[in-house]
Write an enzyme that holds these catalytic residues in place. Structure first.
Site, short mmCIF file in Angstrom:
data_model
loop_
_atom_site.label_atom_id
_atom_site.label_comp_id
_atom_site.label_asym_id
_atom_site.label_seq_id
_atom_site.Cartn_x
_atom_site.Cartn_y
_atom_site.Cartn_z
N HIS A 89 2.80 -6.51 -0.85
CA HIS A 89 1.64 -5.72 -0.43
C HIS A 89 1.67 -4.39 -1.16
O HIS A 89 2.74 -3.83 -1.39
CB HIS A 89 1.66 -5.48 1.09
CG HIS A 89 0.34 -5.07 1.61
ND1 HIS A 89 -0.09 -3.76 1.59
CD2 HIS A 89 -0.69 -5.80 2.12
CE1 HIS A 89 -1.31 -3.71 2.08
NE2 HIS A 89 -1.70 -4.92 2.41
N ASP B 202 -1.09 -12.71 5.53
CA ASP B 202 -1.61 -14.03 5.18
C ASP B 202 -0.55 -15.12 5.10
O ASP B 202 -0.88 -16.29 4.92
CB ASP B 202 -2.36 -13.95 3.83
CG ASP B 202 -3.72 -13.30 4.00
OD1 ASP B 202 -4.30 -13.47 5.08
OD2 ASP B 202 -4.18 -12.63 3.06
N1 CMC Z 1 5.37 -13.06 -5.81
C1 CMC Z 1 6.18 -12.75 -6.86
N2 CMC Z 1 6.27 -11.53 -7.40
C2 CMC Z 1 5.51 -10.57 -6.86
C3 CMC Z 1 4.65 -10.81 -5.78
C4 CMC Z 1 4.61 -12.12 -5.26
N3 CMC Z 1 3.80 -12.42 -4.21
N4 CMC Z 1 4.00 -9.67 -5.45
C5 CMC Z 1 4.44 -8.74 -6.30
N5 CMC Z 1 5.36 -9.28 -7.15
C6 CMC Z 1 6.13 -8.58 -8.19
C7 CMC Z 1 5.30 -8.33 -9.42
O1 CMC Z 1 5.43 -9.40 -10.34
C8 CMC Z 1 5.89 -7.05 -9.92
O2 CMC Z 1 7.12 -7.36 -10.55
P1 CMC Z 1 7.62 -6.52 -11.85
O3 CMC Z 1 7.81 -5.12 -11.36
O4 CMC Z 1 8.85 -7.21 -12.30
O5 CMC Z 1 6.49 -6.62 -12.85
C9 CMC Z 1 6.21 -6.28 -8.66
O6 CMC Z 1 6.44 -7.27 -7.66
C10 CMC Z 1 5.08 -5.36 -8.19
O7 CMC Z 1 3.91 -6.15 -8.04
P2 CMC Z 1 2.45 -5.66 -8.32
O8 CMC Z 1 1.60 -6.82 -8.67
O9 CMC Z 1 2.48 -4.51 -9.28
O10 CMC Z 1 2.07 -5.07 -6.89
P3 CMC Z 1 0.63 -4.75 -6.38
O11 CMC Z 1 0.75 -3.70 -5.35
O12 CMC Z 1 -0.28 -4.47 -7.54
O13 CMC Z 1 0.13 -6.13 -5.73
C11 CMC Z 1 -0.30 -7.83 -4.17
C12 CMC Z 1 0.09 -6.37 -4.37
C13 CMC Z 1 -0.55 -8.09 -2.70
C14 CMC Z 1 -1.61 -8.13 -4.94
C15 CMC Z 1 0.83 -8.73 -4.70
O14 CMC Z 1 2.00 -8.48 -3.97
C16 CMC Z 1 0.47 -10.22 -4.66
O15 CMC Z 1 -0.14 -10.70 -5.60
N6 CMC Z 1 0.86 -10.95 -3.56
C17 CMC Z 1 0.50 -12.34 -3.42
C18 CMC Z 1 -0.94 -12.46 -2.94
C19 CMC Z 1 -1.06 -12.09 -1.49
O16 CMC Z 1 -0.31 -12.53 -0.65
N7 CMC Z 1 -2.09 -11.28 -1.17
C20 CMC Z 1 -2.41 -10.88 0.19
C21 CMC Z 1 -2.21 -9.42 0.42
S1 CMC Z 1 -2.24 -9.01 2.19
C22 CMC Z 1 -3.85 -9.41 2.70
C23 CMC Z 1 -4.81 -8.40 2.28
O17 CMC Z 1 -4.92 -7.36 2.96
O18 CMC Z 1 -5.51 -8.60 1.29
#
Ligand code: CMC
Length: 430
Positions: free
Chosen positions: A307, A365
């Site tokens: 998140h 989720d």
């Molecule tokens: N699985 C594997 N790696 C992950 C995941 C994941 N679910 N989420 C983040 N990472 C890694 C990402 O690859 C990155 O690694 P590195 O630093 O080595 O490049 C690091 O963690 C930081 O991730 P980010 O993508 O920069 O983080 P963000 O804040 O931009 O993204 C997120 C947040 C929710 C989009 C992401 O965690 C994600 O894609 N999660 C899976 C989808 C999901 O469950 N979404 C629902 C969110 S909660 C409901 C809502 O309110 O929408």
């Protein structure tokens, strides 16, 4: 005394003092408005990692403490003691309603649940297997064509009628989308039923036999809706605000929010989690799956994990996991292979250095789809359920924005890296 931050151009030595602004809780923000005028520069923050896009009094999240407050009230307390419509009222009006206020609100919502008969015909234009989110986004946008008499955003009463209409009609639109996908007749809303009970009836009743509404299902749905009702400036809410900041009619703004919610990084994750769990199949395959997640080239994420704000735990996920046990037990589902698999996957991931070092925890989720499935709600409808709940938050944020006399159009700037000015070359000279 206001804290000041100094931003200095190291080449010219010119410095600009920037004021820190304090909220009631949470980190200060720096007012960067003078930067462009004094230094001729913009700030750069792709993904809004460190930018507060607005001031708001609605919802507060402390991502390190796992704290979520709606209008100051902890979500855990609301989940235990409140109802979705009371929470919607709280979000929209700002204070917990008195009994007469809540009764009047519930009555108004109940009496706005029907949708224009012509709107219903829109569904016939969709292919039977169109994704329900596509149908819901389109029909919500079309509402402006039917309720245009009360979309003067500067009129508080118009704003209120809109708020009640959209909160009331979203379940009806969702149910129509579902019935259309099944080829079943639409079931009209019933005013003798409460919000979630009515929704279940519209989803599952058929004209040829009586349908017994399960109170456990209605209770579970109500709780899930409370947990999904708002989440401050998330992507879909920010989309509603941005679209609404142009003065667009509010149905168009909510439709934009529905579309933004659909993405798998946001509300679409609940559907993606079940796809993922089914793809993994059994606990024996978890290690191989996680190896793919950790492989940067595989482009696979552990859906329902991570998140932008929560870096310790998501309080909503904690409540939903507990609720999974209760709902499955109450529904007599003593065995739920997908829930077992999700629990095992969470356990393994939370011990894995990859997830620990990146502070990735289950989000709202990860478990919500397991409950929706147990209630008989099909996977393609999961994100629609999220949209129904989040409508309360979208409305509250839209109201807050448009009733602010200082509202201005949302218009970000950019760092341009394209070609510099060049002359057009006629086609035979290229
Ligand atoms: N699985 C594997 N790696 C992950 C995941 C994941 N679910 N989420 C983040 N990472 C890694 C990402 O690859 C990155 O690694 P590195 O630093 O080595 O490049 C690091 O963690 C930081 O991730 P980010 O993508 O920069 O983080 P963000 O804040 O931009 O993204 C997120 C947040 C929710 C989009 C992401 O965690 C994600 O894609 N999660 C899976 C989808 C999901 O469950 N979404 C629902 C969110 S909660 C409901 C809502 O309110 O929408």
């Amino acid at each position: 005394m206001t804290t000041k931050y100094e931003l200095k151009n190291t080449q010219t030595g010119k410095a600009t003092l920037l004021d820190a602004m304090s909220g009631t809780i949470g980190p200060d923000v720096i007012n960067i408005a003078p930067l462009l005028k004094e230094q001729g520069v913009f700030t750069f923050d792709p993904g809004f990692m460190a930018t507060a896009s607005t001031e708001s009094k609605i919802t507060y999240i402390d991502g390190d403490a796992g704290l979520l407050l709606y209008r100051g009230y902890p979500v855990e307390q609301l989940a235990e003691k409140s109802t979705f419509l009371e929470v919607a009222n709280l979000l929209v009006y700002g204070t917990l309603p008195t009994k007469p206020q809540l009764d009047a609100f519930c009555s108004s919502i109940t009496r706005h649940t029907m949708i224009n008969e012509q709107l219903l015909r829109f569904f016939q234009g969709f292919h039977h297997n169109a994704h329900p989110m596509a149908k819901v986004a389109a029909v919500v946008a079309s509402m402006a064509a039917f309720y245009h008499d009360s979309t003067d955003i500067n009129d508080p009463r118009h704003r209120e009628i809109f708020a009640h209409r959209i909160i009331a009609k979203l379940p009806t639109i969702a149910a129509a989308a579902y019935k259309h996908s099944l080829g079943q007749p639409f079931v009209y809303p019933r005013n003798d039923l409460r919000y979630c009970t009515n929704m279940l009836n519209m989803f599952f009743a058929v004209p040829c036999e009586p349908y017994a509404i399960d109170p456990i299902a209605a209770e579970a749905l109500d709780l899930l809706f409370i947990l999904h009702a708002d989440h401050e400036q998330n992507a879909s809410t920010s989309t509603v605000r941005l679209a609404g900041s142009t003065g667009a009619n509010p149905y168009a703004a909510i439709s934009a929010g529905v579309s933004a919610l659909w993405g798998p990084a946001h509300g679409g994750a609940n559907e993606a989690v079940l796809d993922m769990l089914e793809g993994i199949g059994s606990a024996a395959n978890i290690d191989a799956f996680l190896a793919r997640v950790k492989d940067k080239h595989a482009n696979v994420r552990l859906m329902g994990f991570g998140h932008r704000v929560y870096k310790n735990f998501d309080p909503r996920a904690k409540i939903i996991r507990g609720m999974c046990y209760r709902v499955l037990e109450k529904l007599g589902r003593t065995e739920s292979p997908l829930f077992e698999l999700a629990l095992r996957l969470e356990e393994i991931a939370l011990k894995d250095e990859y997830f620990v070092s990146r502070k990735l925890y289950p989000n709202v989720d990860f478990y919500s789809g397991i409950i929706y499935s147990a209630l008989g709600i099909p996977r393609s409808m999961f994100t629609v359920m999220f949209a129904i709940a989040r409508t309360a938050g979208w409305v509250a944020h839209w109201q807050e924005m448009v009733s602010d006399p200082h509202m201005r159009i949302g218009r970000p700037r950019q760092l341009y890296t394209g070609p510099v000015k060049r002359d057009y070359v006629p086609i035979d000279g290229r």
